[in-house]
Design a protein around this motif. Structure first.
Motif, PDB file in Angstrom:
ATOM      1  N   GLY A 104      -7.238   4.937   7.859  1.00 62.01           N
ATOM      2  CA  GLY A 104      -6.823   4.244   6.648  1.00 62.01           C
ATOM      3  C   GLY A 104      -6.814   2.740   6.721  1.00 62.01           C
ATOM      4  N   GLY A 105      -7.273   2.149   7.832  1.00 60.38           N
ATOM      5  CA  GLY A 105      -7.325   0.690   7.953  1.00 60.38           C
ATOM      6  C   GLY A 105      -8.331   0.084   6.985  1.00 60.38           C
ATOM      7  N   THR A 106      -8.123  -1.201   6.652  1.00 61.29           N
ATOM      8  CA  THR A 106      -8.961  -1.874   5.654  1.00 61.29           C
ATOM      9  C   THR A 106     -10.201  -2.495   6.288  1.00 61.29           C
ATOM     10  OG1 THR A 106      -6.987  -2.438   4.380  1.00 61.29           O
ATOM     11  CG2 THR A 106      -9.009  -3.632   3.852  1.00 61.29           C
ATOM     12  N   VAL A 107     -11.363  -1.976   5.911  1.00 59.25           N
ATOM     13  CA  VAL A 107     -12.650  -2.529   6.331  1.00 59.25           C
ATOM     14  C   VAL A 107     -13.326  -3.125   5.101  1.00 59.25           C
ATOM     15  CG1 VAL A 107     -14.905  -2.044   7.349  1.00 59.25           C
ATOM     16  CG2 VAL A 107     -12.884  -0.793   8.134  1.00 59.25           C
ATOM     17  N   GLY A 108     -13.801  -4.337   5.203  1.00 55.50           N
ATOM     18  CA  GLY A 108     -14.428  -4.980   4.051  1.00 55.50           C
ATOM     19  C   GLY A 108     -15.242  -6.180   4.459  1.00 55.50           C
ATOM     20  N   VAL A 109     -15.506  -7.040   3.490  1.00 53.43           N
ATOM     21  CA  VAL A 109     -16.327  -8.217   3.751  1.00 53.43           C
ATOM     22  C   VAL A 109     -15.674  -9.112   4.786  1.00 53.43           C
ATOM     23  CG1 VAL A 109     -15.268  -9.526   1.847  1.00 53.43           C
ATOM     24  CG2 VAL A 109     -17.575 -10.119   2.653  1.00 53.43           C
ATOM     25  N   GLY A 110     -14.334  -9.138   4.803  1.00 57.04           N
ATOM     26  CA  GLY A 110     -13.635  -9.960   5.785  1.00 57.04           C
ATOM     27  C   GLY A 110     -13.926  -9.538   7.211  1.00 57.04           C
ATOM     28  N   THR A 111     -14.098  -8.240   7.426  1.00 51.08           N
ATOM     29  CA  THR A 111     -14.424  -7.730   8.755  1.00 51.08           C
ATOM     30  C   THR A 111     -15.761  -8.284   9.223  1.00 51.08           C
ATOM     31  OG1 THR A 111     -13.276  -5.684   8.141  1.00 51.08           O
ATOM     32  CG2 THR A 111     -14.596  -5.637  10.148  1.00 51.08           C
ATOM     33  N   ILE A 112     -16.727  -8.317   8.305  1.00 51.67           N
ATOM     34  CA  ILE A 112     -18.058  -8.826   8.624  1.00 51.67           C
ATOM     35  C   ILE A 112     -18.019 -10.335   8.837  1.00 51.67           C
ATOM     36  CG2 ILE A 112     -20.421  -9.076   7.779  1.00 51.67           C
ATOM     37  CD1 ILE A 112     -19.959  -6.499   6.154  1.00 51.67           C
ATOM     38  N   VAL A 113     -17.327 -11.045   7.940  1.00 49.00           N
ATOM     39  CA  VAL A 113     -17.218 -12.506   8.070  1.00 49.00           C
ATOM     40  C   VAL A 113     -16.560 -12.863   9.394  1.00 49.00           C
ATOM     41  CG1 VAL A 113     -16.138 -14.581   7.122  1.00 49.00           C
ATOM     42  CG2 VAL A 113     -17.177 -12.900   5.590  1.00 49.00           C
TER      43      VAL A 113
ATOM     44  N   LEU B 107      -8.112 -15.497   3.902  1.00 41.58           N
ATOM     45  CA  LEU B 107      -9.096 -15.032   4.877  1.00 41.58           C
ATOM     46  C   LEU B 107      -9.684 -16.201   5.662  1.00 41.58           C
ATOM     47  CD1 LEU B 107     -10.897 -12.801   6.087  1.00 41.58           C
ATOM     48  CD2 LEU B 107     -12.503 -13.225   4.213  1.00 41.58           C
ATOM     49  N   ILE B 108     -10.114 -17.240   4.951  1.00 42.48           N
ATOM     50  CA  ILE B 108     -10.720 -18.404   5.608  1.00 42.48           C
ATOM     51  C   ILE B 108      -9.717 -19.096   6.526  1.00 42.48           C
ATOM     52  CG2 ILE B 108     -11.707 -20.699   5.208  1.00 42.48           C
ATOM     53  CD1 ILE B 108     -12.878 -19.540   2.572  1.00 42.48           C
ATOM     54  N   ALA B 109      -8.497 -19.300   6.011  1.00 41.46           N
ATOM     55  CA  ALA B 109      -7.461 -19.935   6.823  1.00 41.46           C
ATOM     56  C   ALA B 109      -7.151 -19.093   8.060  1.00 41.46           C
ATOM     57  CB  ALA B 109      -6.197 -20.148   5.996  1.00 41.46           C
ATOM     58  N   GLY B 110      -7.117 -17.769   7.880  1.00 42.46           N
ATOM     59  CA  GLY B 110      -6.818 -16.879   8.995  1.00 42.46           C
ATOM     60  C   GLY B 110      -7.869 -16.948  10.089  1.00 42.46           C
ATOM     61  N   ILE B 111      -9.131 -16.955   9.696  1.00 44.31           N
ATOM     62  CA  ILE B 111     -10.213 -17.006  10.687  1.00 44.31           C
ATOM     63  C   ILE B 111     -10.200 -18.347  11.422  1.00 44.31           C
ATOM     64  CG2 ILE B 111     -12.718 -17.025  10.989  1.00 44.31           C
ATOM     65  CD1 ILE B 111     -12.892 -15.001   8.702  1.00 44.31           C
ATOM     66  N   LEU B 112     -10.004 -19.443  10.682  1.00 42.73           N
ATOM     67  CA  LEU B 112      -9.949 -20.765  11.310  1.00 42.73           C
ATOM     68  C   LEU B 112      -8.769 -20.867  12.273  1.00 42.73           C
ATOM     69  CD1 LEU B 112     -10.805 -23.074   8.261  1.00 42.73           C
ATOM     70  CD2 LEU B 112     -12.201 -22.753  10.313  1.00 42.73           C
ATOM     71  N   MET B 113      -7.614 -20.370  11.840  1.00 40.52           N
ATOM     72  CA  MET B 113      -6.427 -20.433  12.698  1.00 40.52           C
ATOM     73  C   MET B 113      -6.587 -19.552  13.928  1.00 40.52           C
ATOM     74  SD  MET B 113      -3.278 -20.522   9.942  1.00 40.52           S
ATOM     75  CE  MET B 113      -2.048 -20.520  11.257  1.00 40.52           C
TER      76      MET B 113
ATOM     77  N   THR C 163       0.025 -15.597  13.276  1.00 42.25           N
ATOM     78  CA  THR C 163       0.021 -16.054  11.889  1.00 42.25           C
ATOM     79  C   THR C 163      -1.336 -15.806  11.242  1.00 42.25           C
ATOM     80  OG1 THR C 163       1.618 -17.797  12.453  1.00 42.25           O
ATOM     81  CG2 THR C 163       0.400 -18.046  10.391  1.00 42.25           C
ATOM     82  N   ALA C 164      -2.393 -16.057  11.992  1.00 45.69           N
ATOM     83  CA  ALA C 164      -3.748 -15.847  11.480  1.00 45.69           C
ATOM     84  C   ALA C 164      -4.000 -14.387  11.141  1.00 45.69           C
ATOM     85  CB  ALA C 164      -4.769 -16.334  12.511  1.00 45.69           C
ATOM     86  N   VAL C 165      -3.557 -13.495  12.012  1.00 42.51           N
ATOM     87  CA  VAL C 165      -3.718 -12.058  11.761  1.00 42.51           C
ATOM     88  C   VAL C 165      -3.016 -11.668  10.467  1.00 42.51           C
ATOM     89  CG1 VAL C 165      -3.025  -9.771  12.582  1.00 42.51           C
ATOM     90  CG2 VAL C 165      -4.065 -11.402  14.169  1.00 42.51           C
ATOM     91  N   SER C 166      -1.811 -12.208  10.251  1.00 43.66           N
ATOM     92  CA  SER C 166      -1.049 -11.894   9.033  1.00 43.66           C
ATOM     93  C   SER C 166      -1.795 -12.357   7.784  1.00 43.66           C
ATOM     94  CB  SER C 166       0.322 -12.571   9.094  1.00 43.66           C
ATOM     95  OG  SER C 166       1.033 -12.154  10.229  1.00 43.66           O
ATOM     96  N   LEU C 167      -2.360 -13.547   7.833  1.00 42.15           N
ATOM     97  CA  LEU C 167      -3.123 -14.062   6.690  1.00 42.15           C
ATOM     98  C   LEU C 167      -4.295 -13.150   6.361  1.00 42.15           C
ATOM     99  CD1 LEU C 167      -3.124 -17.870   7.571  1.00 42.15           C
ATOM    100  CD2 LEU C 167      -2.203 -16.877   5.469  1.00 42.15           C
ATOM    101  N   MET C 168      -5.018 -12.711   7.396  1.00 44.00           N
ATOM    102  CA  MET C 168      -6.184 -11.856   7.152  1.00 44.00           C
ATOM    103  C   MET C 168      -5.781 -10.478   6.638  1.00 44.00           C
ATOM    104  SD  MET C 168      -8.916 -12.851  10.163  1.00 44.00           S
ATOM    105  CE  MET C 168      -7.775 -12.688  11.530  1.00 44.00           C
ATOM    106  N   ILE C 169      -4.640  -9.965   7.127  1.00 42.57           N
ATOM    107  CA  ILE C 169      -4.157  -8.669   6.640  1.00 42.57           C
ATOM    108  C   ILE C 169      -3.781  -8.765   5.165  1.00 42.57           C
ATOM    109  CG2 ILE C 169      -2.311  -6.956   6.810  1.00 42.57           C
ATOM    110  CD1 ILE C 169      -4.318  -6.781   9.074  1.00 42.57           C
ATOM    111  N   HIS C 170      -3.008  -9.791   4.808  1.00 37.60           N
ATOM    112  CA  HIS C 170      -2.568  -9.957   3.420  1.00 37.60           C
ATOM    113  C   HIS C 170      -3.728 -10.291   2.480  1.00 37.60           C
ATOM    114  CE1 HIS C 170       1.510  -9.020   3.439  1.00 37.60           C
ATOM    115  NE2 HIS C 170       2.091 -10.208   3.456  1.00 37.60           N
ATOM    116  N   ALA C 171      -4.792 -10.857   3.020  1.00 36.85           N
ATOM    117  CA  ALA C 171      -5.957 -11.174   2.185  1.00 36.85           C
ATOM    118  C   ALA C 171      -6.529  -9.909   1.564  1.00 36.85           C
ATOM    119  CB  ALA C 171      -7.021 -11.893   3.007  1.00 36.85           C
ATOM    120  N   GLY C 172      -6.457  -8.795   2.292  1.00 38.48           N
ATOM    121  CA  GLY C 172      -6.922  -7.520   1.766  1.00 38.48           C
ATOM    122  C   GLY C 172      -8.424  -7.409   1.613  1.00 38.48           C
TER     123      GLY C 172
END
Length: 217
Positions: free
Chosen positions: A173-182, A115-121, A28-37
């Motif tokens: 083509g994968g999404t790399v961004g601030v979420g990756t760093i966080v 993103l935050i919920a995904g990382i915590l979960m 579930t956490a992975v899905s949240l982070m993916i959808h966060a974009g």
């Protein structure tokens, strides 16, 4: 009383239950982070890239990657456990299901919340999963196998693997961004805090994982 037994019991039923619930939370956490974009975790960037390149779903791509990584265990003489197989298949399938029903964020604030919920979960799910002590996930087993074979420091082995996953995934083509760093900065300390907060008793096999985390998945 049940919660204390669930978190700390060394019985096989309790450990299997922690494994299943922990991996479901991770999916579930992975899905949240993916959808966060806003940028996925390194291995999820790779799974995204494979999905885009092949037309497979994210979950199937994640499972295929896990299978390939497991093949790399053979020369390292790593032995899978119940947790290894469950991790390889369960997280990807759960992620596929949640991705199909979870609405896309409507604005940047919702994305940040995802993103935050995904990382915590993911930190919570990983704590439950590693506390079960039923075998490392494919990616963590690769890391511990390389550690045992090379004698190199944990940060170098883990960092090399994660960077390689990000680079290959980004090129596909994968999404790399601030979420990756966080994610990279936050997941380790968060797992450490959850271990203390929940009073999880780490089994000997899980102890290696706890000191070397993060897991996917």
């Amino acid at each position: 009383m049940f919660l204390k037994w669930f978190i700390r019991s060394a019985s096989i039923p309790a450990r299997i239950l922690r494994l299943v619930i922990g991996l479901a939370i991770c999916g579930t956490a992975v899905s949240l982070m993916i959808h966060a974009g806003l940028g996925a975790s390194p291995w999820d960037v790779l799974a995204q890239g494979v999905a885009l390149a092949t037309g497979w779903s994210f979950g199937i791509s994640s499972i295929i990657i896990s299978a390939v990584v497991l093949l790399l265990w053979i020369p390292l003489r790593q032995r899978p456990g119940l947790g290894t197989i469950a991790n390889a298949a369960g997280v990807g399938l759960m992620a596929d299901f949640i991705l199909a029903v979870l609405p896309l964020p409507s604005n940047i604030w919702v994305s940040a919340g995802y993103l935050i919920a995904g990382i915590l979960m993911l930190a919570l799910g990983t704590t439950l999963y590693i506390g079960a002590g039923l075998g490392p996930g494919p990616r963590d087993g690769l890391m511990t196998g390389l550690l045992a074979r090379t004698g190199r420091p944990v940060w170098l082995i883990r960092g090399t693997i994660e960077v390689a996953a990000v680079i290959i995934g980004a090129l596909m083509g994968g999404t790399v961004g601030v979420g990756t760093i966080v994610f990279a900065l936050a997941i380790g300390p968060l797992i450490h805090r959850f271990v203390i907060l929940l009073g999880v008793r780490l089994h000997e096999r899980a102890q290696v994982k706890a000191t070397a985390q993060p897991i996917q998945e």
